[in-house]
Design an enzyme around this catalytic site. Structure first.
Site, PDB file in Angstrom:
ATOM      1  N   ASP A 181     -45.516  12.449 -24.533  1.00  0.00           N
ATOM      2  CA  ASP A 181     -44.298  11.818 -25.375  1.00  0.00           C
ATOM      3  C   ASP A 181     -43.703  10.497 -25.191  1.00  0.00           C
ATOM      4  OD1 ASP A 181     -44.266  13.973 -27.457  1.00  0.00           O
ATOM      5  OD2 ASP A 181     -42.967  15.022 -26.504  1.00  0.00           O
ATOM      6  N   HIS A 182     -43.567  10.464 -23.857  1.00  0.00           N
ATOM      7  CA  HIS A 182     -43.125   9.193 -23.339  1.00  0.00           C
ATOM      8  C   HIS A 182     -44.457   8.134 -23.343  1.00  0.00           C
ATOM      9  CE1 HIS A 182     -39.026  10.977 -22.552  1.00  0.00           C
ATOM     10  NE2 HIS A 182     -39.854  11.886 -22.050  1.00  0.00           N
TER      11      HIS A 182
END
Length: 418
Positions: A181-182
């Site tokens: 996600d990051h």
């Protein structure tokens, strides 16, 4: 202007972002844009709020939608408006906002904005210079475009999950957190800055179609190359467990206990010079001549014995003091830190002013991370906490779009601003 006379404007000052993101991947992207000075306007709907607004922890008690610490961490330096995109008048408001904006970012499944009437072609009809970023699991093309993913499933599909865990374990361990996600968010932010440069030079916008799975696959490059060229698997049966080194071979290479409860230090010697220095610092010069430890091949054969002796020596010593002694002798060493050690007590982080104190109308004063990028000429940080739901409605609808109070009240009544 010199570096000692910085510009007062942040790098992305003047860039306006329409933010349809939710959960983690998209908000990570727009958070970085906001940190760099862009005006980020979150488009939210009271009926389908981002679940992160309800996620833990809630420092002063559960009082959503504005009390969640994770939301305020992910969505700092942003504004918030409430609009119902499925209402024709709400969709018209969004299109009017796109006309006066630079970037649109979303991380929904591939057909959501298209179904709303906000495909790239429809956005471009409103603003030919718009930069549209779609961040989804598989991207918006190909036979798997309609599959939904989350960070952990994208990691598994990319191959990263299979690379985790101990060598002898029957199954991968997983990463324990949605790292992709990051990673995808950072990748999208970098792509946006490139598209802004292109638009400045050409006057045209473009669509950035990003696959979260593919951002993870890019991280498997060294392991893939090692297998295709050398035939070595990343999690090869027979590899040493824990913190020991497979390649390059190095002994010692492990974590060892220090004084206190669950305190550890990592020590490694990658050369004979480092091994010699370690023996001197440890007050065990005889290790250098002990036939079990004198050479790297010997240390590899007797690694368990050496680890036990080093652990007996480190136990009871202050970890940070020991680390500094070893580093002063050019021996690679570092204390194993927990969250408090790293965020609150670490002198390097203090010197870099990595943590900052912010105030929030619901959470109150709290410590959080600052921006990890230091610019010598352009400040890159705004001290704005996560936005209360709809706090920018008047600013956006009245000041940016020019609606009267009567028009705003009517839109609120008919459900377009919900």
């Amino acid at each position: 202007m010199t570096d000692s006379e910085p510009n007062t404007k942040p790098p992305l000052d003047g860039v306006r972002v329409v933010d349809f993101t939710w959960i983690v991947a998209g908000p990570t992207c727009t958070r970085l844009l906001g940190d760099l000075g862009a005006e980020v306007i979150r488009v939210e709907n009271e009926q389908t709020l981002d679940s992160i607004r309800f996620g833990r922890p809630h420092p002063n008690g559960f009082d959503p939608p504005d009390s969640g610490a994770m939301f305020n961490w992910l969505d700092r330096n942003k504004r918030s408006i409430t609009v119902n995109a499925r209402h024709p008048d709400g969709l018209d408001l969004i299109k009017r906002l796109i006309r006066v904006s630079d970037v649109v970012v979303e991380n929904y499944s591939s057909r959501i904005l298209e179904n709303w009437g906000l495909s790239f072609e429809e956005q471009r009809a409103e603003n030919p210079q718009i930069i549209y970023v779609s961040l989804s699991g598989f991207g918006h093309s190909g036979p798997q475009r309609d599959y939904s993913t989350w960070g952990p499933t994208a990691q598994a599909l990319s191959g990263l999950t299979a690379m985790s865990g101990l060598p002898e374990a029957p199954e991968p361990a997983g990463w324990g957190y949605s790292y992709l996600d990051h990673m995808a968010g950072f990748t999208a932010a970098a792509a946006i800055t490139a598209a802004l440069k292109h638009r400045r030079e050409t006057g045209t916008g473009q669509w950035i179609d990003l696959s979260q799975v593919e951002t993870g696959m890019a991280l498997t490059g060294p392991a893939t190359l090692d297998f295709t060229v050398n035939g070595r698997r990343y999690r090869e049966t027979g590899n040493p467990p824990g913190n020991r080194s497979v390649w390059p071979q190095a002994v010692p290479h492990n974590t060892y206990p220090t004084a206190g409860d669950d305190n550890w230090i990592m020590i490694t010697c990658t050369s004979d010079t480092e091994w010699k220095a370690f023996c001197e610092v440890s007050d065990h010069p005889h290790w250098r001549t002990d036939r079990r430890f004198a050479t790297l091949p010997a240390r590899l054969r007797h690694e368990d014995e050496l680890d036990e002796q080093i652990g007996s020596w480190t136990a009871g010593q202050d970890g940070r003091t020991l680390m500094q002694r070893l580093q002063a002798a050019d021996v690679p060493a570092g204390v194993v830190q927990n969250g408090v050690d790293l965020v609150v007590n670490d002198p390097q982080m203090k010197a870099r002013e990595w943590t900052v104190t912010r105030d929030h109308p619901v959470i109150g004063e709290h410590l959080t991370d600052g921006l990890q990028i230091h610019f010598s000429r352009t400040p890159a940080h705004r001290d704005r906490p996560g936005p209360p739901l709809g706090e920018a409605n008047h600013y956006v609808f009245a000041e940016l779009l020019g609606l009267s109070d009567e028009q705003i009240a009517e839109l609120q009544m008919n459900g377009a601003m919900g």
